[in-house]
Design an enzyme around this catalytic site. Structure first.
Site, PDB file in Angstrom:
ATOM      1  N   ASN A  10      65.525   8.462  50.309  1.00 40.07           N
ATOM      2  CA  ASN A  10      64.102   8.133  50.440  1.00 40.07           C
ATOM      3  C   ASN A  10      63.994   6.671  50.857  1.00 40.07           C
ATOM      4  O   ASN A  10      64.220   5.770  50.050  1.00 40.07           O
ATOM      5  CB  ASN A  10      63.406   8.379  49.085  1.00 40.07           C
ATOM      6  CG  ASN A  10      61.950   7.948  49.106  1.00 40.07           C
ATOM      7  OD1 ASN A  10      61.396   7.619  50.157  1.00 40.07           O
ATOM      8  ND2 ASN A  10      61.339   7.961  47.930  1.00 40.07           N
ATOM      9  N   TRP A  11      63.651   6.452  52.122  1.00 43.70           N
ATOM     10  CA  TRP A  11      63.619   5.083  52.647  1.00 43.70           C
ATOM     11  C   TRP A  11      62.393   4.311  52.157  1.00 43.70           C
ATOM     12  O   TRP A  11      62.291   3.119  52.366  1.00 43.70           O
ATOM     13  CB  TRP A  11      63.615   5.108  54.179  1.00 43.70           C
ATOM     14  CG  TRP A  11      64.887   5.608  54.801  1.00 43.70           C
ATOM     15  CD1 TRP A  11      65.984   6.125  54.151  1.00 43.70           C
ATOM     16  CD2 TRP A  11      65.211   5.648  56.206  1.00 43.70           C
ATOM     17  NE1 TRP A  11      66.955   6.472  55.049  1.00 43.70           N
ATOM     18  CE2 TRP A  11      66.511   6.195  56.323  1.00 43.70           C
ATOM     19  CE3 TRP A  11      64.530   5.271  57.367  1.00 43.70           C
ATOM     20  CZ2 TRP A  11      67.131   6.361  57.568  1.00 43.70           C
ATOM     21  CZ3 TRP A  11      65.141   5.444  58.599  1.00 43.70           C
ATOM     22  CH2 TRP A  11      66.434   5.985  58.700  1.00 43.70           C
ATOM     23  N   LYS A  12      61.448   5.010  51.566  1.00 42.56           N
ATOM     24  CA  LYS A  12      60.182   4.385  51.134  1.00 42.56           C
ATOM     25  C   LYS A  12      59.593   3.583  52.311  1.00 42.56           C
ATOM     26  O   LYS A  12      59.701   4.041  53.447  1.00 42.56           O
ATOM     27  CB  LYS A  12      60.408   3.540  49.880  1.00 42.56           C
ATOM     28  CG  LYS A  12      61.088   4.366  48.773  1.00 42.56           C
ATOM     29  CD  LYS A  12      61.053   3.719  47.423  1.00 42.56           C
ATOM     30  CE  LYS A  12      61.763   4.626  46.414  1.00 42.56           C
ATOM     31  NZ  LYS A  12      61.712   4.136  45.046  1.00 42.56           N
ATOM     32  N   HIS A  96      56.049  11.974  44.587  1.00 43.39           N
ATOM     33  CA  HIS A  96      56.883  10.867  44.121  1.00 43.39           C
ATOM     34  C   HIS A  96      56.071  10.008  43.151  1.00 43.39           C
ATOM     35  O   HIS A  96      54.858   9.867  43.315  1.00 43.39           O
ATOM     36  CB  HIS A  96      57.345  10.027  45.313  1.00 43.39           C
ATOM     37  CG  HIS A  96      58.375   9.017  44.928  1.00 43.39           C
ATOM     38  ND1 HIS A  96      58.045   7.815  44.354  1.00 43.39           N
ATOM     39  CD2 HIS A  96      59.727   9.056  44.982  1.00 43.39           C
ATOM     40  CE1 HIS A  96      59.162   7.156  44.084  1.00 43.39           C
ATOM     41  NE2 HIS A  96      60.191   7.880  44.464  1.00 43.39           N
ATOM     42  N   GLU A  98      55.640   6.986  42.901  1.00 44.05           N
ATOM     43  CA  GLU A  98      54.831   5.926  43.536  1.00 44.05           C
ATOM     44  C   GLU A  98      53.538   6.494  44.109  1.00 44.05           C
ATOM     45  O   GLU A  98      52.505   5.822  44.139  1.00 44.05           O
ATOM     46  CB  GLU A  98      55.675   5.210  44.605  1.00 44.05           C
ATOM     47  CG  GLU A  98      56.737   4.330  43.948  1.00 44.05           C
ATOM     48  CD  GLU A  98      58.073   4.260  44.669  1.00 44.05           C
ATOM     49  OE1 GLU A  98      58.120   4.498  45.888  1.00 44.05           O
ATOM     50  OE2 GLU A  98      59.082   3.965  43.987  1.00 44.05           O
ATOM     51  N   GLU A 168      62.844  12.452  38.492  1.00 49.82           N
ATOM     52  CA  GLU A 168      62.981  11.001  38.585  1.00 49.82           C
ATOM     53  C   GLU A 168      62.261  10.346  37.408  1.00 49.82           C
ATOM     54  O   GLU A 168      61.041  10.155  37.458  1.00 49.82           O
ATOM     55  CB  GLU A 168      62.365  10.489  39.897  1.00 49.82           C
ATOM     56  CG  GLU A 168      63.040  11.005  41.145  1.00 49.82           C
ATOM     57  CD  GLU A 168      62.861  10.054  42.329  1.00 49.82           C
ATOM     58  OE1 GLU A 168      63.869   9.758  42.972  1.00 49.82           O
ATOM     59  OE2 GLU A 168      61.735   9.598  42.588  1.00 49.82           O
ATOM     60  N   GLY A 174      64.446   2.084  40.698  1.00 42.70           N
ATOM     61  CA  GLY A 174      64.509   0.699  41.159  1.00 42.70           C
ATOM     62  C   GLY A 174      64.814  -0.302  40.057  1.00 42.70           C
ATOM     63  O   GLY A 174      64.645  -1.506  40.242  1.00 42.70           O
ATOM     64  N   SER A 213      67.927   4.983  40.458  1.00 41.15           N
ATOM     65  CA  SER A 213      69.088   4.086  40.415  1.00 41.15           C
ATOM     66  C   SER A 213      70.421   4.801  40.594  1.00 41.15           C
ATOM     67  O   SER A 213      71.411   4.472  39.940  1.00 41.15           O
ATOM     68  CB  SER A 213      69.077   3.254  39.117  1.00 41.15           C
ATOM     69  OG  SER A 213      67.942   2.414  39.087  1.00 41.15           O
ATOM     70  N   GLY A 234      66.972   6.039  46.427  1.00 47.40           N
ATOM     71  CA  GLY A 234      66.070   5.047  47.016  1.00 47.40           C
ATOM     72  C   GLY A 234      66.867   3.887  47.593  1.00 47.40           C
ATOM     73  O   GLY A 234      67.424   3.966  48.690  1.00 47.40           O
ATOM     74  N   GLY A 235      66.953   2.800  46.845  1.00 48.02           N
ATOM     75  CA  GLY A 235      67.593   1.563  47.317  1.00 48.02           C
ATOM     76  C   GLY A 235      68.950   1.758  47.971  1.00 48.02           C
ATOM     77  O   GLY A 235      69.206   1.206  49.055  1.00 48.02           O
TER      78      GLY A 235
HETATM   79  P1  13P Z   1      66.053   3.943  43.466  1.00 48.92           P
HETATM   80  O1  13P Z   1      67.263   4.731  43.884  1.00 48.92           O
HETATM   81  O2  13P Z   1      65.858   2.687  44.274  1.00 48.92           O
HETATM   82  O3  13P Z   1      66.013   3.725  41.995  1.00 48.92           O
HETATM   83  O4  13P Z   1      64.778   4.848  43.831  1.00 48.92           O
HETATM   84  C1  13P Z   1      64.755   6.145  43.399  1.00 48.92           C
HETATM   85  C2  13P Z   1      63.627   6.837  44.086  1.00 48.92           C
HETATM   86  O5  13P Z   1      62.480   6.567  43.828  1.00 48.92           O
HETATM   87  C3  13P Z   1      63.970   7.837  45.105  1.00 48.92           C
HETATM   88  O6  13P Z   1      62.857   8.577  45.459  1.00 48.92           O
END
Ligand code: 13P
Length: 259
Positions: A10-12, A96, A98, A168, A174, A213, A234-235
């Site tokens: 997920n590149w956000k 998600h 967010e 999640e 994050g 994470s 994510g990251g």
């Molecule tokens: P991180 O891997 O940066 O914690 O993010 C997880 C995420 O929200 C994937 O959708």
């Protein structure tokens, strides 16, 4: 891991269009060798999705959107519709944390999105998870049950494999503080039971993946858990080296469980 693993990045809201395109082409090189064992999916921002989907056509790397609305078209400034994605974009992430927290999307809206996505034959990843406050209050099971029940209300599926659930925990996103494999496994077993309650035998085709994470350091121990069918990263999905290591870990765990 019992089903074919799904590792998704997920590149956000990262990368410009040229950067995203270049990165996708890079991943195509690095990740294609693992696609025999693992479904590899990237979720770029919608502005670069079409370009990237075209660039990856014919490759085993799959493409999905991070969000879409529920109407087909109309006066919805700033929104994209599942109809616009249909036919060329394979997956859609819905709910998600967010989207739930920053953009205040409700379970009822997310349910509409899930149903609209299936109407357009998109594969859905529905994300669920408890906040730190809910976790501390011991309310995880209640929160997950509510999000699952509301999100999947009256959802009908032609192909059960088209639905995946991403667990999640919000406190793990994050923060560098991933859930322990045991804790994730336990909550994901609950998700599995809820899927069975909702869909019966068809649930056995659905994947439940972990996000929060995920790194090359913890990927292997997470994937080794019985109830964990993949990851939503994510990251670490923004760095080719890290994402490749995570995909490789999933492939190796799959391989080792075969023999
Ligand atoms: P991180 O891997 O940066 O914690 O993010 C997880 C995420 O929200 C994937 O959708």
């Amino acid at each position: 891991m019992m089903r074919r693993p799904l590792i998704s990045g997920n590149w956000k809201m990262h990368f410009t269009v040229p950067e995203g395109l270049e990165y996708a082409l890079h991943l195509r090189q690095d990740l294609s060798p693992y696609a025999a064992l693992v479904d590899v999916l990237i979720l770029p921002p919608s502005v670069m999705l079409w370009e990237i989907a075209n660039a990856l056509r014919g490759s085993p790397i799959k493409v999905g959107a991070q969000n879409a609305g529920w109407e087909d078209q109309g006066a919805f400034t700033g929104e994209i519709s599942p109809k616009m994605l249909a036919g060329w974009c394979e997956y859609l992430l819905i709910g998600h944390s967010e989207r739930r927290q920053v953009f205040r999307e409700t379970d009822e809206e997310l349910n509409r999105k899930v149903r609209a996505a299936f109407r357009h034959r998109l594969k859905v990843i529905l994300a669920v998870g408890e906040t730190l406050e809910e976790y501390d209050a011991g309310r995880t099971a209640d929160v997950i049950t509510l999000q699952m029940t509301a999100g999947l209300y009256q959802v009908e599926l032609q192909h059960p494999v088209d639905l995946s659930i991403a667990y999640e925990p919000v406190w793990a996103i994050g923060t560098g503080r991933a859930a322990t494999p045991e804790y994730a496994n336990e909550t994901m077993a609950l998700i599995r039971r809820l899927l069975v309650r909702n869909f019966g035998e068809a649930a056995s085709a659905m994947r439940v993946i972990y996000g929060g994470s995920v790194t090359p350091a913890n990927a292997r121990s997470l994937m080794a858990q019985q109830e964990i069918d993949g990851a939503l990263v994510g990251g670490a999905s923004l760095k080719a080296g890290d994402f490749t290591q995570i995909v490789k870990a999933a492939a190796e765990v799959t391989e080792s469980q075969r023999v």
